[in-house]
Scaffold this motif. Structure first.
Motif, mmCIF file in Angstrom:
data_model
loop_
_atom_site.group_PDB
_atom_site.id
_atom_site.type_symbol
_atom_site.label_atom_id
_atom_site.label_comp_id
_atom_site.label_asym_id
_atom_site.label_seq_id
_atom_site.Cartn_x
_atom_site.Cartn_y
_atom_site.Cartn_z
ATOM 1 N N PHE A 81 7.053 -4.349 -7.319
ATOM 2 C CA PHE A 81 6.245 -4.734 -6.170
ATOM 3 C C PHE A 81 5.223 -3.652 -5.866
ATOM 4 C CE2 PHE A 81 10.090 -7.244 -5.080
ATOM 5 C CZ PHE A 81 9.494 -8.468 -4.781
ATOM 6 N N VAL A 82 3.948 -4.028 -5.713
ATOM 7 C CA VAL A 82 2.968 -3.082 -5.199
ATOM 8 C C VAL A 82 3.276 -2.829 -3.730
ATOM 9 C CG1 VAL A 82 1.200 -3.749 -6.857
ATOM 10 C CG2 VAL A 82 1.284 -4.897 -4.625
ATOM 11 N N TYR A 83 2.835 -1.685 -3.232
ATOM 12 C CA TYR A 83 3.116 -1.291 -1.848
ATOM 13 C C TYR A 83 2.312 -2.132 -0.863
ATOM 14 C CZ TYR A 83 3.573 2.022 2.121
ATOM 15 O OH TYR A 83 3.811 2.612 3.330
ATOM 16 N N THR A 84 1.001 -2.214 -1.063
ATOM 17 C CA THR A 84 0.137 -2.929 -0.126
ATOM 18 C C THR A 84 -0.943 -3.693 -0.875
ATOM 19 O OG1 THR A 84 -1.338 -1.018 0.135
ATOM 20 C CG2 THR A 84 0.466 -1.226 1.720
ATOM 21 N N GLU A 98 -8.593 -3.903 9.896
ATOM 22 C CA GLU A 98 -9.138 -2.794 9.110
ATOM 23 C C GLU A 98 -8.558 -1.443 9.515
ATOM 24 O OE1 GLU A 98 -10.994 -3.497 6.453
ATOM 25 O OE2 GLU A 98 -10.531 -5.551 7.081
ATOM 26 N N TYR A 99 -7.526 -1.455 10.309
ATOM 27 C CA TYR A 99 -6.912 -0.217 10.783
ATOM 28 C C TYR A 99 -6.451 0.635 9.591
ATOM 29 C CZ TYR A 99 -3.944 2.805 13.697
ATOM 30 O OH TYR A 99 -3.376 3.875 14.343
ATOM 31 N N ASN A 100 -6.737 1.934 9.665
ATOM 32 C CA ASN A 100 -6.369 2.914 8.630
ATOM 33 C C ASN A 100 -6.960 2.601 7.264
ATOM 34 O OD1 ASN A 100 -5.118 5.007 9.917
ATOM 35 N ND2 ASN A 100 -3.031 4.402 9.417
ATOM 36 N N TYR A 151 -2.855 0.701 5.524
ATOM 37 C CA TYR A 151 -3.880 -0.333 5.650
ATOM 38 C C TYR A 151 -3.422 -1.633 4.994
ATOM 39 C CZ TYR A 151 -7.994 -2.983 4.207
ATOM 40 O OH TYR A 151 -8.891 -3.993 3.964
ATOM 41 N N GLY A 152 -3.855 -2.752 5.557
ATOM 42 C CA GLY A 152 -3.692 -4.043 4.903
ATOM 43 C C GLY A 152 -2.314 -4.647 5.067
#
Length: 409
Positions: free
Chosen positions: A298-301, A230-232, A243-244
Motif C-alpha cells: 500500500f502506498v502511504y498517500t 490542500e492542507y500540508n 497531505y491528501g
C-alpha cells in the motif's frame, strides 16, 4: 481452499505472532515510568522523548498480553502506566503532555490524539486489573469531556494550548478516528451508551465527507469543519497530518464502522448503512492504494485524483488492511475479503516482519526495502499486535473486553 480464518493452525500462527511481538517490546519501560521509543532491535532509545501516545499504546498492548496470560506482560503494562500517572501527567493544568523530552521538558500544547489513547489505555488497564487502571480511566474521561468533546459539533477539538486556555482552530480526522476507537472501549467498560452515540455522530460525519469525495476521506478542516484539501501540500509526508488521502485511514475507518455497527445492533440502536460505507471505503483504498506502482504494498498517500503522493509503505497501513479485511469477512463471509486477508498476510510475512531482529519494519520504500524517512526504528507494537488479534475476535465488544470475556477464538 478453506479460508485461513477457519484453520486452527492459522490461529496458532497468529497467537505466536502476538507472543513474538510482546517479547520484542519487553524492554520498553522507561526508568521512572512510561514507554520508550524502540530501536530496530527492540532496545529503548533513551535520548528520545517519552510520548504519551506510545506509552498508552504499550499499556493497551501489554494489558491485553496480561489478559492472554502471557507471563511478563503485566509488569510491562504497569511500568508504562506509571508514566501516565507520573512524568506525562500535567499536575498543574490537568490532562497529559503529548510528550516529555529526555531533559524533562514537556511538549507544548495538549492534543485530542494523545488523550484518545489515554482513554484506550485506561479501558485496557481496567480490564486487565492493573493497579490504578480505573483511576486513570476516570481521570481521562473527565479531561476528555471537559476539553476535547465538542457537543455542539459532535466531534473533537484537536488541540489546546498547554494550559487549556486557547483551542487551536485546526480540526482533524485522525484524532477523531482514534477518539471513536476509544469511545467504543469506554462504552464497553463503563456500560454508558452515550459514548456509542458520540462515536456515531463522528462516523456519520466521516461518511458524509467520504461520499462527497469519491469515498476518499478529507483529513484536515478549519474551525467550522470545512475541508481543507490542500492542507500540508508543502509537508506531504508529515507523520500525523500528511497531505491528501491517507490510504490506511480509509481501511481503519472501514473496520471501526463495523465495530460501531455491531455495538449499536447489540443494543438495538438505529444507525445508517455502515456496512455499505465500510465496503465503499475499503474498495476505494484498495483500488487507489494497493499494488498501484509496479510493486506490491500500500502506498502511504494519494492526491485527490488517486495518484500516489508518498509511495513509501508504512507497516500500519498493511496491518489496518488486514484488520479491515478480517472485519468485513466476519460481517459478510464474502470470499473477496478472505482472499485479500491472505494476500496481505503473505505480503507482511515476506516484506514487513523482521525475521532476524523481530517485530515489523515500520517503513519500507517504494521498492519494499526497509527505510526510515517518516518512521525511524520500530517505535511501538500497537498496529501489528492488533492485526494478530482482530481475526480471532468478534466485532464487539472491543479488543481488551473481548479477550477479558473469553471470546478469543
Amino acid at each position: 481452499m478453506q479460508p485461513w480464518y477457519e484453520l486452527p493452525s492459522h490461529r496458532l500462527w497468529l497467537q505466536q505472532q502476538s507472543v513474538d511481538l510482546l517479547d520484542f517490546g519487553r524492554n520498553v519501560v522507561r526508568s521512572g515510568g512510561g514507554a520508550s521509543v524502540l530501536s530496530d532491535d527492540g532496545q529503548p532509545l533513551v535520548d528520545q522523548p517519552v510520548f504519551t501516545w506510545i506509552t498508552c499504546r504499550m499499556v493497551h498492548v501489554y494489558s491485553i498480553g496480561t489478559l492472554l496470560g502471557i507471563p511478563g506482560s503485566k509488569p510491562v503494562a504497569q511500568g508504562a502506566l506509571a508514566g501516565l500517572t507520573g512524568i506525562l501527567k500535567d499536575e498543574a493544568a490537568g490532562g497529559w503532555f503529548s510528550s516529555v523530552a529526555a531533559d524533562g521538558t514537556p511538549e507544548a500544547d495538549k492534543s485530542a490524539y494523545a488523550h484518545a489513547f489515554v482513554l484506550l489505555a485506561g479501558t485496557s488497564a481496567t480490564r486487565a486489573g492493573l493497579e490504578g487502571g480505573r483511576e486513570l480511566l476516570d481521570a481521562a474521561i473527565e479531561v476528555f469531556e471537559k476539553y476535547f468533546w465538542d457537543e455542539a459539533a459532535g466531534k473533537l477539538i484537536d488541540t489546546w494550548s498547554t494550559d487549556f486556555s486557547t483551542p487551536d482552530p485546526y480540526r482533524g480526522i485522525n484524532a477523531n478516528m482514534h477518539g471513536v476507537e476509544a469511545m467504543l472501549t469506554v462504552a464497553d467498560v463503563t456500560g454508558d451508551d452515550k459514548w456509542l452515540l458520540r462515536a456515531q455522530r463522528v462516523v456519520d460525519f466521516v461518511i458524509e465527507q467520504a461520499k462527497a469525495h469519491n469515498w476518499q476521506i478529507p483529513e484536515h478542516y478549519d474551525v467550522n469543519w470545512n475541508a481543507e484539501l490542500e492542507y500540508n501540500d508543502d509537508q506531504r509526508d508529515d507523520q500525523f497530518k500528511p497531505y491528501g488521502v491517507t490510504i490506511g485511514h480509509s481501511l481503519e475507518w472501514a473496520r471501526l464502522m463495523l465495530h460501531l455497527e455491531a455495538s449499536l445492533d447489540a443494543l438495538s440502536l438505529p444507525h445508517g448503512d455502515y456496512l455499505g460505507a465500510a465496503t465503499a471505503l475499503f474498495q476505494a483504498a484498495v483500488d487507489k492504494g494497493w499494488d498501484v506502482d509496479g510493486e506490491p504494498g500500500f502506498v502511504y498517500t494519494t492526491d485527490w485524483e488517486g495518484k500516489p503522493v508518498v509511495r513509501g509503505r508504512m507497516h500500519w497501513v498493511a496491518a489496518e488492511g488486514i484488520g479491515a479485511a478480517a472485519a468485513l469477512w466476519e460481517r459478510t463471509r464474502e470470499q473477496q475479503y478472505a482472499d485479500a486477508y491472505q494476500l496481505w498476510w503473505d505480503y507482511v510475512d515476506t516484506h514487513l516482519i523482521d525475521h532476524k531482529l523481530g517485530s515489523w519494519f515500520h517503513e519500507l520504500d517504494e521498492k519494499n526495502v526497509p527505510a526510515a524517512l517518516v518512521w525511524p526504528g520500530k517505535p511501538d507494537l500497537y498496529h501489528a499486535f492488533q492485526a494478530t488479534l482482530i481475526p480471532r475476535l468478534p466485532l464487539t465488544p472491543s479488543l481488551a473486553s473481548a479477550v477479558a470475556e473469553g471470546k478469543l477464538r
